[in-house]
Scaffold this motif. Structure first.
Motif, PDB file in Angstrom:
ATOM      1  N   HIS A  52       0.866  -1.187   0.000  1.00 48.75           N
ATOM      2  CA  HIS A  52       0.000   0.000   0.000  1.00 48.75           C
ATOM      3  C   HIS A  52       0.900   1.232   0.000  1.00 48.75           C
ATOM      4  N   VAL A  53       0.626   2.157  -0.875  1.00 42.01           N
ATOM      5  CA  VAL A  53       1.363   3.419  -1.056  1.00 42.01           C
ATOM      6  C   VAL A  53       2.882   3.237  -0.998  1.00 42.01           C
ATOM      7  N   GLY A  54       3.382   2.221  -1.679  1.00 38.74           N
ATOM      8  CA  GLY A  54       4.816   2.029  -1.801  1.00 38.74           C
ATOM      9  C   GLY A  54       5.494   1.289  -0.666  1.00 38.74           C
ATOM     10  N   PHE A  55       4.715   0.770   0.268  1.00 39.86           N
ATOM     11  CA  PHE A  55       5.278   0.033   1.404  1.00 39.86           C
ATOM     12  C   PHE A  55       4.680  -1.366   1.473  1.00 39.86           C
ATOM     13  N   ALA A  56       5.539  -2.341   1.733  1.00 39.70           N
ATOM     14  CA  ALA A  56       5.067  -3.698   2.020  1.00 39.70           C
ATOM     15  C   ALA A  56       4.598  -3.700   3.470  1.00 39.70           C
ATOM     16  N   LEU A  57       3.318  -4.003   3.669  1.00 39.17           N
ATOM     17  CA  LEU A  57       2.724  -3.918   5.010  1.00 39.17           C
ATOM     18  C   LEU A  57       2.710  -5.237   5.755  1.00 39.17           C
ATOM     19  N   SER A  58       2.587  -6.334   5.027  1.00 46.48           N
ATOM     20  CA  SER A  58       2.565  -7.632   5.687  1.00 46.48           C
ATOM     21  C   SER A  58       2.972  -8.713   4.698  1.00 46.48           C
ATOM     22  N   LYS A  59       3.518  -9.778   5.259  1.00 42.34           N
ATOM     23  CA  LYS A  59       3.887 -10.937   4.461  1.00 42.34           C
ATOM     24  C   LYS A  59       2.703 -11.884   4.437  1.00 42.34           C
ATOM     25  N   VAL A  60       2.422 -12.448   3.265  1.00 40.81           N
ATOM     26  CA  VAL A  60       1.328 -13.409   3.120  1.00 40.81           C
ATOM     27  C   VAL A  60       1.858 -14.612   2.351  1.00 40.81           C
ATOM     28  N   ASP A  61       1.164 -15.740   2.493  1.00 48.92           N
ATOM     29  CA  ASP A  61       1.599 -16.892   1.714  1.00 48.92           C
ATOM     30  C   ASP A  61       1.030 -16.792   0.296  1.00 48.92           C
ATOM     31  N   GLU A  62       1.570 -17.596  -0.603  1.00 47.04           N
ATOM     32  CA  GLU A  62       1.194 -17.510  -2.010  1.00 47.04           C
ATOM     33  C   GLU A  62      -0.301 -17.751  -2.229  1.00 47.04           C
ATOM     34  N   ASP A  63      -0.869 -18.733  -1.538  1.00 39.70           N
ATOM     35  CA  ASP A  63      -2.298 -19.023  -1.706  1.00 39.70           C
ATOM     36  C   ASP A  63      -3.151 -17.809  -1.333  1.00 39.70           C
ATOM     37  N   GLU A  64      -2.814 -17.176  -0.209  1.00 35.61           N
ATOM     38  CA  GLU A  64      -3.563 -15.994   0.219  1.00 35.61           C
ATOM     39  C   GLU A  64      -3.376 -14.848  -0.763  1.00 35.61           C
ATOM     40  N   ALA A  65      -2.151 -14.669  -1.263  1.00 30.11           N
ATOM     41  CA  ALA A  65      -1.885 -13.594  -2.219  1.00 30.11           C
ATOM     42  C   ALA A  65      -2.701 -13.781  -3.496  1.00 30.11           C
ATOM     43  N   LEU A  66      -2.702 -14.997  -4.022  1.00 31.81           N
ATOM     44  CA  LEU A  66      -3.427 -15.258  -5.272  1.00 31.81           C
ATOM     45  C   LEU A  66      -4.943 -15.154  -5.072  1.00 31.81           C
ATOM     46  N   ALA A  67      -5.429 -15.618  -3.932  1.00 31.31           N
ATOM     47  CA  ALA A  67      -6.860 -15.496  -3.636  1.00 31.31           C
ATOM     48  C   ALA A  67      -7.257 -14.029  -3.493  1.00 31.31           C
ATOM     49  N   THR A  68      -6.416 -13.239  -2.846  1.00 31.11           N
ATOM     50  CA  THR A  68      -6.691 -11.811  -2.688  1.00 31.11           C
ATOM     51  C   THR A  68      -6.694 -11.121  -4.044  1.00 31.11           C
TER      52      THR A  68
END
Length: 92
Positions: A52-68
């Motif tokens: 968000h706005v140029g900053f990585a806010l949290s780490k997520v796993d690949e499944d969560e990233a793709l679902a999001t």
């Protein structure tokens, strides 16, 4: 509308300033990963993060990233606008 969008870290491009090149649905931009340094040893190439706005806010796993990302794509124009804004931004 402002969204936190998932992206995958490709490489750390500036260790001192904690900048990493991230791929977000084909758009590649530098983002600051410094906020995640204290989180389980930080993040690095191959990791997925919410941005968000140029900053990585949290780490997520690949499944969560793709679902999001799939859910965001269903939002249509708001998601497309966020990608356009990301593409137009520059962090160096």
């Amino acid at each position: 509308m402002c969204l936190a969008i998932p992206g995958q870290i490709l490489e750390v491009v500036d260790e001192h300033n904690r900048l990493a090149l991230v791929d977000v649905a084909g758009v590649r931009r530098n983002v600051n990963i410094g906020l995640l340094d204290a989180e389980d040893g930080g993040v690095g190439p191959g990791d997925w993060v919410l941005i968000h706005v140029g900053f990585a806010l949290s780490k997520v796993d690949e499944d969560e990233a793709l679902a999001t990302r799939k859910l965001l794509e269903q939002m249509g124009s708001e998601y497309e606008q966020e990608l356009r804004e990301l593409q137009a931004s520059v962090i160096e």
